[in-house]
Design an enzyme around this catalytic site. Structure first.
Site, PDB file in Angstrom:
ATOM      1  N   ASP A 116      15.039  -0.154  -2.048  1.00  0.00           N
ATOM      2  CA  ASP A 116      13.655  -0.141  -1.567  1.00  0.00           C
ATOM      3  C   ASP A 116      12.698  -0.510  -2.695  1.00  0.00           C
ATOM      4  O   ASP A 116      12.664   0.141  -3.730  1.00  0.00           O
ATOM      5  CB  ASP A 116      13.332   1.266  -1.052  1.00  0.00           C
ATOM      6  CG  ASP A 116      11.945   1.352  -0.440  1.00  0.00           C
ATOM      7  OD1 ASP A 116      11.844   1.215   0.793  1.00  0.00           O
ATOM      8  OD2 ASP A 116      10.974   1.545  -1.200  1.00  0.00           O
ATOM      9  N   TYR A 139       4.818  -2.184  -6.604  1.00  0.00           N
ATOM     10  CA  TYR A 139       5.627  -1.606  -7.695  1.00  0.00           C
ATOM     11  C   TYR A 139       5.769  -2.585  -8.865  1.00  0.00           C
ATOM     12  O   TYR A 139       6.145  -2.183  -9.963  1.00  0.00           O
ATOM     13  CB  TYR A 139       7.034  -1.199  -7.225  1.00  0.00           C
ATOM     14  CG  TYR A 139       7.101  -0.248  -6.047  1.00  0.00           C
ATOM     15  CD1 TYR A 139       5.991   0.471  -5.625  1.00  0.00           C
ATOM     16  CD2 TYR A 139       8.297  -0.062  -5.357  1.00  0.00           C
ATOM     17  CE1 TYR A 139       6.062   1.321  -4.535  1.00  0.00           C
ATOM     18  CE2 TYR A 139       8.373   0.793  -4.269  1.00  0.00           C
ATOM     19  CZ  TYR A 139       7.253   1.466  -3.854  1.00  0.00           C
ATOM     20  OH  TYR A 139       7.338   2.308  -2.773  1.00  0.00           O
ATOM     21  N   LYS A 150       7.462  -4.268   0.795  1.00  0.00           N
ATOM     22  CA  LYS A 150       6.284  -3.838   1.563  1.00  0.00           C
ATOM     23  C   LYS A 150       5.059  -4.701   1.263  1.00  0.00           C
ATOM     24  O   LYS A 150       4.888  -5.184   0.142  1.00  0.00           O
ATOM     25  CB  LYS A 150       5.972  -2.369   1.236  1.00  0.00           C
ATOM     26  CG  LYS A 150       7.199  -1.476   1.298  1.00  0.00           C
ATOM     27  CD  LYS A 150       6.883  -0.006   1.107  1.00  0.00           C
ATOM     28  CE  LYS A 150       8.177   0.778   0.856  1.00  0.00           C
ATOM     29  NZ  LYS A 150       8.587   0.786  -0.564  1.00  0.00           N
ATOM     30  N   HIS A 159       2.586  -1.226   3.974  1.00  0.00           N
ATOM     31  CA  HIS A 159       2.727  -0.108   3.033  1.00  0.00           C
ATOM     32  C   HIS A 159       1.885   1.128   3.403  1.00  0.00           C
ATOM     33  O   HIS A 159       2.323   2.247   3.295  1.00  0.00           O
ATOM     34  CB  HIS A 159       2.370  -0.609   1.621  1.00  0.00           C
ATOM     35  CG  HIS A 159       3.029   0.165   0.530  1.00  0.00           C
ATOM     36  ND1 HIS A 159       3.466  -0.407  -0.652  1.00  0.00           N
ATOM     37  CD2 HIS A 159       3.358   1.475   0.432  1.00  0.00           C
ATOM     38  CE1 HIS A 159       4.017   0.519  -1.407  1.00  0.00           C
ATOM     39  NE2 HIS A 159       3.946   1.665  -0.787  1.00  0.00           N
TER      40      HIS A 159
END
Ligand code: A2P
Length: 259
Positions: free
Chosen positions: A45, A50, A75, A108
């Site tokens: 994931d 990120y 996402k 998200h």
């Protein structure tokens, strides 16, 4: 390693995954994902925000594991909501990851009103097979109701924070998702490590002969969610996968529910 869940479109998703939130550097994420794949995780994931999609993609390619054996999630970030911007953001994520498709693409956060256009974009991405499944993250019941009212495609997944210390708050979302055949993924299943030594968790762990982290992950699994713990430590990465050879008794589940 657990049975996996069948999503509402027939796609099978592993019973546990490896999360990469806060493993912000591509190099660090690459090493962690490499360890996770070696340990046996097949659900990875990530998310645009990120900042580690490049490292995640590299680790998957260098693992030598066939792409189709890995379930990869990324996402759509809040600032990319809207129709065209969501399509562009998806293309950019794919390019950073270095693959031709994503297994699961999620919105998200509900974040802005442009989430409705974003959901239309995700449906088009799904229809042409560039994402094998689509879903949402951090959606509350009201947001899910909105999506169900406006779209033919039911989100396959809702990824939410889920651990014993938010159970009360999240329980209605879990129940709604169950009723609508939406699989719940549990992020921060270890509560980011902050309550791992809570005395109740320690007592249950002693009783079943497992670590406190394993008890928290097992709790999430027995709630039919898919936990996606993260760790940068190879021993803990492996430890977090060893949660399919024991069961929590009803009274221990209840006890953790009440934390
Ligand atoms: P580390 O990377 O040093 O292992 P969450 O998945 O809920 O966000 O929690 C992640 C946090 O929990 C990280 O700080 C991680 O630290 C820590 N952690 C992960 N697995 C374990 C474990 N098995 N035992 C103790 N701490 C863990």
């Amino acid at each position: 390693m657990g049975q996996g869940h069948t999503l509402n479109n027939g796609l099978v998703i592993p019973a546990i995954g490896f999360g990469t939130w806060q493993i912000l550097l591509n190099g660090k994420a690459k090493n962690a994902v490499a360890e996770a794949l070696k340990a046996g995780y097949r659900l990875i994931d990530t998310a645009k925000i990120y900042g580690n999609e490049k490292g995640v993609g590299q680790a998957i390619r260098e693992s030598g594991i066939p792409r189709e054996e890995i379930f990869l999630t990324t996402k759509l970030w809040n600032s990319d909501q809207g129709y065209d911007s969501a399509i562009d953001a998806f293309d950019d994520s794919l390019a950073r990851l270095g693959f031709s498709y994503i297994d699961l693409y999620l919105i998200h956060w509900p974040a802005t009103e442009r989430r409705h256009d974003a959901w239309r974009a995700l449906q088009d991405i799904y229809k042409v097979g560039r994402a094998k499944a689509i879903g949402v993250s951090n959606y509350m019941v009201e947001h899910l109701e909105e999506v169900l009212g406006e779209s033919e495609v039911v989100p396959a997944v809702n990824q939410i924070e889920f651990h014993p210390f938010v159970y009360r708050r999240q329980q209605p979302i879990l129940a709604f998702c169950k009723a609508h055949n939406i699989v719940v993924e549990a992020y921060s299943p270890l509560a980011r490590g902050s309550h791992l030594n809570h005395p109740s968790i320690t007592e249950v762990a002693k009783k079943v002969g497992k670590s406190n982290a394993q008890v928290m992950l097992r709790w999430a699994i027995q709630h039919d969610t898919i936990p996606i713990p993260k760790s940068t430590n190879p021993d803990r990465i492996r430890e977090n996968l060893a949660v399919f050879d024991f069961e929590l008794a009803k009274e221990d589940m209840q006890r953790l529910n009440n934390l």
